[in-house]
Design a protein around this motif. Structure first.
Motif, PDB file in Angstrom:
ATOM      1  N   SER A   1       3.181   9.552  -3.494  1.00 20.52           N
ATOM      2  CA  SER A   1       3.008   9.459  -2.045  1.00 20.52           C
ATOM      3  C   SER A   1       1.831  10.339  -1.657  1.00 20.52           C
ATOM      4  N   LEU A   2       1.346  10.151  -0.440  1.00 26.30           N
ATOM      5  CA  LEU A   2       0.268  10.967   0.099  1.00 26.30           C
ATOM      6  C   LEU A   2       0.782  11.655   1.356  1.00 26.30           C
ATOM      7  N   THR A   3       0.839  12.960   1.318  1.00 24.49           N
ATOM      8  CA  THR A   3       1.336  13.741   2.448  1.00 24.49           C
ATOM      9  C   THR A   3       0.300  13.763   3.563  1.00 24.49           C
ATOM     10  N   GLY A   4       0.689  13.260   4.741  1.00 18.99           N
ATOM     11  CA  GLY A   4      -0.180  13.304   5.908  1.00 18.99           C
ATOM     12  C   GLY A   4      -1.367  12.367   5.886  1.00 18.99           C
ATOM     13  N   VAL A   5      -1.388  11.408   4.943  1.00 18.16           N
ATOM     14  CA  VAL A   5      -2.523  10.489   4.799  1.00 18.16           C
ATOM     15  C   VAL A   5      -2.020   9.046   4.813  1.00 18.16           C
ATOM     16  N   ILE A   6      -2.582   8.226   5.698  1.00 15.89           N
ATOM     17  CA  ILE A   6      -2.331   6.782   5.697  1.00 15.89           C
ATOM     18  C   ILE A   6      -3.373   6.152   4.788  1.00 15.89           C
ATOM     19  N   GLU A   7      -2.916   5.279   3.891  1.00 12.40           N
ATOM     20  CA  GLU A   7      -3.841   4.645   2.945  1.00 12.40           C
ATOM     21  C   GLU A   7      -3.835   3.139   3.169  1.00 12.40           C
ATOM     22  N   ARG A   8      -5.007   2.536   3.089  1.00 12.66           N
ATOM     23  CA  ARG A   8      -5.141   1.098   3.207  1.00 12.66           C
ATOM     24  C   ARG A   8      -5.775   0.570   1.930  1.00 12.66           C
ATOM     25  N   TYR A   9      -5.185  -0.482   1.368  1.00 16.80           N
ATOM     26  CA  TYR A   9      -5.747  -1.158   0.196  1.00 16.80           C
ATOM     27  C   TYR A   9      -6.369  -2.464   0.677  1.00 16.80           C
ATOM     28  N   ILE A  10      -7.547  -2.780   0.142  1.00 13.87           N
ATOM     29  CA  ILE A  10      -8.208  -4.059   0.387  1.00 13.87           C
ATOM     30  C   ILE A  10      -8.626  -4.585  -0.984  1.00 13.87           C
ATOM     31  N   VAL A  11      -7.971  -5.654  -1.450  1.00 14.92           N
ATOM     32  CA  VAL A  11      -8.180  -6.155  -2.811  1.00 14.92           C
ATOM     33  C   VAL A  11      -9.501  -6.895  -2.902  1.00 14.92           C
ATOM     34  N   ARG A  12     -10.318  -6.502  -3.888  1.00  9.01           N
ATOM     35  CA  ARG A  12     -11.610  -7.161  -4.086  1.00  9.01           C
ATOM     36  C   ARG A  12     -11.693  -7.935  -5.398  1.00  9.01           C
ATOM     37  N   GLN A  13     -10.760  -7.672  -6.336  1.00  9.43           N
ATOM     38  CA  GLN A  13     -10.739  -8.416  -7.600  1.00  9.43           C
ATOM     39  C   GLN A  13      -9.339  -8.330  -8.199  1.00  9.43           C
ATOM     40  N   GLY A  14      -8.882  -9.444  -8.771  1.00 12.18           N
ATOM     41  CA  GLY A  14      -7.605  -9.448  -9.477  1.00 12.18           C
ATOM     42  C   GLY A  14      -6.416  -9.678  -8.575  1.00 12.18           C
ATOM     43  N   GLU A  15      -5.240  -9.363  -9.125  1.00 10.56           N
ATOM     44  CA  GLU A  15      -3.992  -9.550  -8.402  1.00 10.56           C
ATOM     45  C   GLU A  15      -2.959  -8.572  -8.930  1.00 10.56           C
ATOM     46  N   GLY A  16      -1.951  -8.325  -8.103  1.00  5.15           N
ATOM     47  CA  GLY A  16      -0.927  -7.385  -8.541  1.00  5.15           C
ATOM     48  C   GLY A  16       0.235  -7.324  -7.579  1.00  5.15           C
ATOM     49  N   ASN A  17       1.211  -6.508  -7.949  1.00  9.08           N
ATOM     50  CA  ASN A  17       2.379  -6.283  -7.119  1.00  9.08           C
ATOM     51  C   ASN A  17       2.332  -4.856  -6.594  1.00  9.08           C
ATOM     52  N   LEU A  18       2.270  -4.721  -5.281  1.00 11.92           N
ATOM     53  CA  LEU A  18       2.276  -3.423  -4.623  1.00 11.92           C
ATOM     54  C   LEU A  18       3.703  -3.109  -4.207  1.00 11.92           C
ATOM     55  N   GLU A  19       4.160  -1.906  -4.521  1.00  7.58           N
ATOM     56  CA  GLU A  19       5.489  -1.450  -4.122  1.00  7.58           C
ATOM     57  C   GLU A  19       5.334  -0.307  -3.125  1.00  7.58           C
ATOM     58  N   ILE A  20       5.947  -0.465  -1.955  1.00  6.18           N
ATOM     59  CA  ILE A  20       5.951   0.572  -0.921  1.00  6.18           C
ATOM     60  C   ILE A  20       7.402   0.846  -0.560  1.00  6.18           C
TER      61      ILE A  20
ATOM     62  N   LEU B   1      -8.913   3.078   1.615  1.00  2.00           N
ATOM     63  CA  LEU B   1      -9.398   3.741   2.821  1.00  2.00           C
ATOM     64  C   LEU B   1      -8.297   4.681   3.300  1.00  2.00           C
ATOM     65  N   CYS B   2      -8.596   5.973   3.332  1.00  2.00           N
ATOM     66  CA  CYS B   2      -7.608   6.983   3.712  1.00  2.00           C
ATOM     67  C   CYS B   2      -7.983   7.637   5.035  1.00  2.00           C
ATOM     68  N   THR B   3      -6.965   7.802   5.898  1.00  2.00           N
ATOM     69  CA  THR B   3      -7.155   8.542   7.150  1.00  2.00           C
ATOM     70  C   THR B   3      -6.001   9.506   7.328  1.00  2.00           C
ATOM     71  N   PRO B   4      -6.274  10.780   7.556  1.00  2.00           N
ATOM     72  CA  PRO B   4      -7.592  11.391   7.415  1.00  2.00           C
ATOM     73  C   PRO B   4      -8.032  11.349   5.956  1.00  2.00           C
ATOM     74  N   ARG B   5      -9.147  11.945   5.649  1.00  2.00           N
ATOM     75  CA  ARG B   5      -9.702  11.848   4.300  1.00  2.00           C
ATOM     76  C   ARG B   5      -8.732  12.376   3.239  1.00  2.00           C
ATOM     77  N   PHE B   6      -8.871  11.831   2.037  1.00  2.00           N
ATOM     78  CA  PHE B   6      -8.022  12.215   0.902  1.00  2.00           C
ATOM     79  C   PHE B   6      -8.440  13.575   0.352  1.00  2.00           C
ATOM     80  N   PHE B   7      -7.440  14.400   0.082  1.00  2.00           N
ATOM     81  CA  PHE B   7      -7.599  15.646  -0.670  1.00  2.00           C
ATOM     82  C   PHE B   7      -6.604  15.611  -1.820  1.00  2.00           C
TER      83      PHE B   7
END
Length: 123
Positions: free
Chosen positions: A53-72, A108-114
């Motif tokens: 998980s990412l504490t205090g960070v919202i993450e967005r995935y945008i797929v540009r190649q391939g395929e997969g199963n995302l678990e949230i 894409l992470c908001t705020p930025r990833f640390f």
């Protein structure tokens, strides 16, 4: 904003391996732009990334190649090229490459990833 903060030069770091079991290329992650960071993740065929998980960070995935199963938070969803996902801050997440080529997606992470925001949930 000071003139020297308006341009961010390439860091020359390139792609690197992470303990998350994927490769990362940071495209934008700097003090001049604390509100967001952008990277490309690459997951090899047959690999599932580390549950985390990412504490205090919202993450967005945008797929540009391939395929997969995302678990949230235990819910799985199939993703392919062009699909996008919004992962809430603190949500347990991982992605599995189910395709025949490397899975690549923008992060894409908001705020930025640390690194300090990353929590390994497999320990």
């Amino acid at each position: 904003m000071a003139e020297e903060d308006k341009i961010v030069f390439a860091n020359g770091k390139g792609e690197f391996w992470t303990d998350e079991r994927c490769y990362i290329t940071e495209l934008h992650n700097c003090d001049a732009s604390p509100e967001a960071s952008l990277a490309v993740a690459r997951v090899e065929v047959g690999v599932t990334t580390q549950l985390h998980s990412l504490t205090g960070v919202i993450e967005r995935y945008i797929v540009r190649q391939g395929e997969g199963n995302l678990e949230i938070d235990g819910v799985k969803q199939r993703l392919q090229v062009g699909d996008q996902a919004v992962i809430p801050a603190g949500a347990a997440q991982r992605i599995e490459n189910t395709g025949a080529v490397d899975l690549e997606f923008y992060c894409l992470c908001t705020p930025r990833f640390f690194p300090e925001s990353y929590v390994n949930l497999e320990q």
